[in-house]
Design an enzyme around this catalytic site. Sequence first.
Site, PDB file in Angstrom:
ATOM      1  N   HIS A 220       1.356   4.862  -2.410  1.00 53.35           N
ATOM      2  CA  HIS A 220       0.987   5.725  -3.537  1.00 53.35           C
ATOM      3  C   HIS A 220       2.258   6.394  -4.029  1.00 53.35           C
ATOM      4  CE1 HIS A 220      -3.352   5.460  -2.452  1.00 53.35           C
ATOM      5  NE2 HIS A 220      -2.844   5.296  -1.238  1.00 53.35           N
TER       6      HIS A 220
ATOM      7  N   HIS B 121      -9.499   1.067  -1.333  1.00 53.21           N
ATOM      8  CA  HIS B 121      -9.445   1.689  -0.017  1.00 53.21           C
ATOM      9  C   HIS B 121     -10.861   1.622   0.564  1.00 53.21           C
ATOM     10  CE1 HIS B 121      -5.641   3.250  -1.361  1.00 53.21           C
ATOM     11  NE2 HIS B 121      -5.471   4.051  -0.329  1.00 53.21           N
TER      12      HIS B 121
ATOM     13  N   HIS C 233       0.869  -1.191   0.000  1.00 49.17           N
ATOM     14  CA  HIS C 233       0.000   0.000   0.000  1.00 49.17           C
ATOM     15  C   HIS C 233       0.899   1.232   0.000  1.00 49.17           C
ATOM     16  CE1 HIS C 233      -3.802   2.119   1.806  1.00 49.17           C
ATOM     17  NE2 HIS C 233      -3.080   2.958   1.077  1.00 49.17           N
TER      18      HIS C 233
ATOM     19  N   ASP D 137       1.831   3.950   2.824  1.00 44.04           N
ATOM     20  CA  ASP D 137       0.803   4.820   2.227  1.00 44.04           C
ATOM     21  C   ASP D 137       1.407   5.988   1.438  1.00 44.04           C
ATOM     22  OD1 ASP D 137      -1.817   5.383   1.595  1.00 44.04           O
ATOM     23  OD2 ASP D 137      -2.400   6.091   3.575  1.00 44.04           O
ATOM     24  N   ASP D 138       1.699   7.088   2.121  1.00 42.62           N
ATOM     25  CA  ASP D 138       2.253   8.293   1.469  1.00 42.62           C
ATOM     26  C   ASP D 138       3.427   8.784   2.318  1.00 42.62           C
ATOM     27  OD1 ASP D 138       0.066   8.894  -0.668  1.00 42.62           O
ATOM     28  OD2 ASP D 138      -1.042   8.554   1.195  1.00 42.62           O
TER      29      ASP D 138
ATOM     30  N   GLU E  86     -11.147   3.335   5.978  1.00 42.94           N
ATOM     31  CA  GLU E  86     -10.064   4.179   6.494  1.00 42.94           C
ATOM     32  C   GLU E  86     -10.738   5.242   7.360  1.00 42.94           C
ATOM     33  OE1 GLU E  86      -8.043   6.536   3.513  1.00 42.94           O
ATOM     34  OE2 GLU E  86      -6.399   7.098   4.871  1.00 42.94           O
TER      35      GLU E  86
HETATM   36  N1  HPA Z   1      -6.570   7.357   1.326  1.00 42.63           N
HETATM   37  C1  HPA Z   1      -7.270   7.670   0.240  1.00 42.63           C
HETATM   38  N2  HPA Z   1      -6.717   8.159  -0.853  1.00 42.63           N
HETATM   39  C2  HPA Z   1      -5.393   8.332  -0.876  1.00 42.63           C
HETATM   40  C3  HPA Z   1      -4.623   8.010   0.216  1.00 42.63           C
HETATM   41  C4  HPA Z   1      -5.245   7.483   1.369  1.00 42.63           C
HETATM   42  O1  HPA Z   1      -4.625   7.160   2.404  1.00 42.63           O
HETATM   43  N3  HPA Z   1      -3.349   8.316  -0.139  1.00 42.63           N
HETATM   44  C5  HPA Z   1      -3.370   8.765  -1.389  1.00 42.63           C
HETATM   45  N4  HPA Z   1      -4.615   8.787  -1.848  1.00 42.63           N
HETATM   46 ZN    ZN Z   2      -3.680   4.792   0.558  1.00 45.05          ZN
END
Ligand code: HPA
Ligand code: ZN
Length: 346
Positions: free
Chosen positions: A22, A200, A20, A281-282, A203
């Site tokens: 991006h 996703h 996971h 994630d990011d 969350e």
């Molecule tokens: N959630 C939803 N969209 C996203 C995320 C995330 O954590 N990171 C990049 N786009």
């Molecule tokens: Zn994500």
Amino acid sequence: MSAIHPVDVLIGRLPKTELHLHIEGTLEPELMFELARRNGVSLPYADIASLRAAYDFNNLQSFLDLYYAGADVLRTEQDFYDLSRAYLQRAHQDGVVHTEIFFDPQTHTARGIPFAVVYQGIRRALDQAQAEWGISSRLIMSFLRHLSEDEGFAVLEQAVPHLAGIDGVGLDSSEFGHPPSKFARLFARCRELGLPCVAHAGEEGPAAYVLEALDVLKVCRIDHGVRSLEDPALVARLAAERMPLTVCPLSNIKLKVYADLAEHPLRRMLQAGLAAMVNSDDPAYFGGYLGENLLACRRALDLSAEEVVQLARNSFEASWLPPAVKADWQRVISGIVGDWRAEQAA
Ligand code: HPA
Ligand code: ZN
């Protein structure tokens, strides 16, 4: 100076898989400024420090606003290559041997960047990382759920010439108000094309969105999914199906899903028999790559060696590697754990 915690030593040695991530979320401020300069884009921040200071999010949307604005510096094939190359170099240093990355083509095609420019830059970096460092990878095209299903179909059309190098599809962006069922037809089409689907869900959105991702989109993995814990019947089903949940602990803290890492349900998820693992994630926005996520969780939750090993095993199990390759990595893990235990006993 205190000695390194023995479980942290083990974390450092284990082979890692990231499921996971991006790629646009790996854009570090330094590279953002460099690309802005290269492409003549002006950023609304005086310097790197003031940009970093803006990384103080209240929720998912406040992050996404900045994340989409930051992506505007990405213009050329070389930019997408440089972005991906920097992530892969960093992942290699972290002991990542396999990575399954998301890219968000609509963020770029909406700005007039051709799909092929985005795809080819990322693809070149992935192929080079395989040849140079032996990092295997999969590429997942993610649809933006705040846009319409028709816009999703339009980008899928542009992806068709490149499907040999695209391994699956995902669904990301603003969760509230954009349930998985909004994309039922698009995901049915992707499944017809033979593309494995992930989404996703859970969350920020409710456990009901996780159910929709499973039953309507027929995903083979849930990204995040932490809010599944609010529905015991769903947890039992996810555990029985060994449905992978790609958990992102530092992301959850930065986006205020939980107030503190010590409150994160990662351990509870393992105890419930869920196929959960740790991801970043990011990482450029959330303050840590995969290794840092694992170390932060170990400290905050006092994870045991068994729990850390379970997370590593779950990552390989949930990956899209061929079964024989997964089995090889599980044996590598067994060997590393055996050596580590022998050292601890000595
Ligand atoms: N959630 C939803 N969209 C996203 C995320 C995330 O954590 N990171 C990049 N786009
Ligand atoms: Zn994500």
